[in-house]
Design a protein around this motif. Structure first.
Motif, mmCIF file in Angstrom:
data_model
loop_
_atom_site.group_PDB
_atom_site.id
_atom_site.type_symbol
_atom_site.label_atom_id
_atom_site.label_comp_id
_atom_site.label_asym_id
_atom_site.label_seq_id
_atom_site.Cartn_x
_atom_site.Cartn_y
_atom_site.Cartn_z
ATOM 1 N N LYS A 289 -69.387 65.550 -105.793
ATOM 2 C CA LYS A 289 -70.421 66.448 -106.312
ATOM 3 C C LYS A 289 -71.747 66.238 -105.586
ATOM 4 N N PHE A 290 -72.068 64.992 -105.301
ATOM 5 C CA PHE A 290 -73.303 64.679 -104.576
ATOM 6 C C PHE A 290 -73.258 65.275 -103.169
ATOM 7 N N ILE A 291 -72.139 65.100 -102.493
ATOM 8 C CA ILE A 291 -71.966 65.623 -101.134
ATOM 9 C C ILE A 291 -72.079 67.137 -101.134
ATOM 10 N N VAL A 292 -71.429 67.775 -102.075
ATOM 11 C CA VAL A 292 -71.453 69.240 -102.159
ATOM 12 C C VAL A 292 -72.877 69.754 -102.321
ATOM 13 N N GLU A 293 -73.667 69.110 -103.149
ATOM 14 C CA GLU A 293 -75.047 69.556 -103.378
ATOM 15 C C GLU A 293 -75.882 69.424 -102.107
ATOM 16 N N ASP A 294 -75.654 68.358 -101.339
ATOM 17 C CA ASP A 294 -76.388 68.206 -100.079
ATOM 18 C C ASP A 294 -76.009 69.309 -99.091
ATOM 19 N N PHE A 295 -74.732 69.603 -98.988
ATOM 20 C CA PHE A 295 -74.314 70.657 -98.063
ATOM 21 C C PHE A 295 -74.799 72.031 -98.527
ATOM 22 N N LYS A 296 -74.825 72.256 -99.815
ATOM 23 C CA LYS A 296 -75.349 73.526 -100.322
ATOM 24 C C LYS A 296 -76.803 73.711 -99.896
ATOM 25 N N ALA A 297 -77.600 72.659 -100.037
ATOM 26 C CA ALA A 297 -79.004 72.739 -99.619
ATOM 27 C C ALA A 297 -79.104 73.012 -98.124
ATOM 28 N N ALA A 298 -78.188 72.402 -97.355
ATOM 29 C CA ALA A 298 -78.239 72.537 -95.897
ATOM 30 C C ALA A 298 -77.802 73.915 -95.412
ATOM 31 N N THR A 299 -77.197 74.720 -96.282
ATOM 32 C CA THR A 299 -76.835 76.083 -95.859
ATOM 33 C C THR A 299 -78.074 76.934 -95.603
ATOM 34 N N ASN A 300 -79.253 76.432 -95.961
ATOM 35 C CA ASN A 300 -80.506 77.129 -95.665
ATOM 36 C C ASN A 300 -81.036 76.817 -94.270
ATOM 37 N N LEU A 301 -80.313 76.008 -93.516
ATOM 38 C CA LEU A 301 -80.725 75.703 -92.148
ATOM 39 C C LEU A 301 -80.573 76.933 -91.257
ATOM 40 N N PRO A 302 -81.241 76.948 -90.103
ATOM 41 C CA PRO A 302 -81.096 78.087 -89.174
ATOM 42 C C PRO A 302 -79.657 78.246 -88.698
ATOM 43 N N GLN A 303 -79.305 79.457 -88.310
ATOM 44 C CA GLN A 303 -77.972 79.701 -87.779
ATOM 45 C C GLN A 303 -77.837 79.173 -86.361
#
Length: 508
Positions: free
Chosen positions: A193-207
């Motif tokens: 769950k912790f890992i998933v939340e970090d990756f979710k936040a990182a989906t806001n990074l540039p393409q």
């Protein structure tokens, strides 16, 4: 920020003070420390450089061989598709990994764990310290981008640990109090769950980034790893399988802007770094300006002794047979990934296709030729580079082929094999030069996925995680003649170094 590979290692010395043992060091008031370092964007980017640096697993100072000597023994020696080379037998801590006789005192296991937790420590500093910089110096938008990049790397390091250890310690803050080092292992579900939340936040990074920032994490990387995390969770938590499969497919469908690379070998021989298929890869360079050090000797580690290497890792007959089991295509050739992954005795390689010479010229003992299949993948493209002491071949960690095959696996598991088949065939045609797969049933499609992943990713170290996900570790290791494995060896033990330094674990 300059190209990631152009400055990572050169900054490590100056950033040593931002490690998790910062609180143990008495700093001179005119020296940088973790409290006065974080002043502007340049400092944040320097911190990010240190954060990325731990992917290199160079635990022995600035040597050029430890990257290979940690990564592949820990991740690959367990797999049924590799065997130990002759020189590897001289290193008991490697042999233990291969034979599954290791204990929690194995040095390679400890080095892997320590490097990735250092990466987590650097990530936490990015996340926490960037927030403290005035908005007049770094805008809120830029700060969020840096923080999300830090969260991607924190998620990446935690996920790599969780793929190799059944339980890990969630490190969610930068440690300045030694008492905070004492922390229990988290449950596997909590860690996911912790890992998933970090990756979710990182989906806001540039393409994507400009040419001066190649190698940085993108939203494509975040969505790819998020999809992989959810796919793994779907198998581990069958009661939530439908939810996690849907989440995985949604994440992977957001991986956009990538294409399969027609020249498969070019992604692994240094001629096509950061290709159109590459989503995330470790960057290397031969540049040594200003004392920089981001070249390695891992081509020597990969190469067999006949080709001037150290003979540390070899393909198994099982892998070779998997490449050939479907027979030849209309041109009379096996799956082209075979020739781009393995050198072996055959007409193709006896047509001056081994660095301008015949296979039998290289593999010849006093006039007697012999067949010794060896890895070609991750060797340089030219003889001059092969013979050089150093190389700068990038290491792809996530490719678009992986995304397509994960999507196929999800769709098939959801009961849509007809939607999975085109994705499989896309990989087969571009990378293997093979005709469309045969079979249409769910079982046939799953078997084809297992075949494609086995021959697509040798030395990219996906095999162990695939087999564990499918519940096939014992079966496949037994079929490869590997003894010593038990289900208790599906994960590594918590390193003794962690137990000895963590009172919450040592007191148990």
């Amino acid at each position: 920020m300059k190209k990631i590979y152009s400055f990572i290692v050169g900054l490590l010395g100056s950033l040593a003070f931002v490690s998790c043992d910062d609180f143990l060091t008495v700093e001179s008031p005119d020296q940088l420390n973790s409290e006065n370092f974080w002043r502007n964007a340049s400092d944040v980017e320097a911190g990010l450089a240190a954060c990325y640096s731990q992917m290199y697993l160079m635990t022995y100072s600035s040597d050029k061989w430890s990257f290979a000597e940690v990564k592949w023994p820990v991740e690959a020696y367990r797999e049924d598709i590799v065997s130990l080379g002759s020189d590897a037998m001289n290193y008991p801590n490697w042999v233990e990994l291969y034979l599954f006789t290791y204990s929690n005192g194995n040095s390679q296991i400890a080095s892997y764990w320590q490097s990735y937790y250092r990466g987590i420590s650097f990530s936490n500093q990015i996340i926490e310290k960037t927030k403290e910089i005035s908005n007049d110096i770094i805008s809120e938008t830029e700060k969020n981008k840096y923080i999300n990049e830090g969260r991607f790397m924190r998620g990446f390091y935690h996920m790599q640990l969780l793929l190799n250890w059944e339980e890990i310690i969630i490190r969610d803050k930068y440690i300045t109090d030694p008492n905070d080092l004492n922390k229990n292992l988290s449950s596997r579900e909590e860690a996911w769950k912790f890992i998933v939340e970090d990756f979710k936040a990182a989906t806001n990074l540039p393409q994507e980034y400009d040419s001066n920032n190649i190698g940085r994490a993108t939203c494509g990387a975040a969505y790819s790893y998020l999809g992989w995390a959810y796919l793994t969770m779907a198998y581990e938590y069958p009661e939530k399988e439908e939810e996690y499969l849907n989440n995985a497919l949604q994440a992977l469908n957001n991986v956009k802007g990538y294409e399969l690379e027609e020249n498969f070998l070019s992604m692994f021989d240094g001629t096509n770094k950061n290709s159109k298929e590459s989503i995330f890869e470790i960057q290397f360079s031969m540049n040594t300006a200003n004392g920089a050090s981001y070249r390695t000797q891992f081509h020597k580690w990969m190469a067999c002794s006949e080709l001037g290497g150290w003979d540390e890792i070899l393909p198994t007959n099982k892998l070779l047979n998997e490449f050939t089991k479907e027979g030849t295509n209309e041109q009379g050739n096996y799956d082209s990934r075979l020739y781009e992954t393995i050198f072996y005795q055959c007409d193709y390689f006896n047509n001056n296709n081994v660095y301008g010479m015949n296979y039998d010229d290289w593999f010849n003992n006093n006039g007697t030729t012999y067949n010794k299949p060896v890895f070609r993948k991750f060797l340089p493209s030219t003889l001059e580079e092969l013979e050089a002491n150093y190389c700068a071949i990038n290491v792809p960690l996530m490719r678009y082929a992986n995304v397509l095959l994960m999507k196929a696996e999800i769709l098939n598991k959801q009961g849509f094999p007809e939607q999975a088949i085109p994705l499989i065939n896309e990989v087969r045609s571009k990378h293997g030069d093979m005709p469309a797969m045969k079979g249409t049933s769910q079982d046939e499609v799953q078997k084809q996925i297992e075949h494609e992943r086995m021959i697509e990713f040798p030395l990219e170290n996906m095999r162990w995680y695939d087999l564990r996900r499918w519940g096939k570790l014992s079966e496949e290791l037994e079929s490869a003649g590997r003894s010593g494995f038990t289900e208790s060896k599906s994960f590594y033990p918590t390193p003794l170094t962690e137990i000895n330094s963590n009172e919450s674990l040592s007191s148990k």
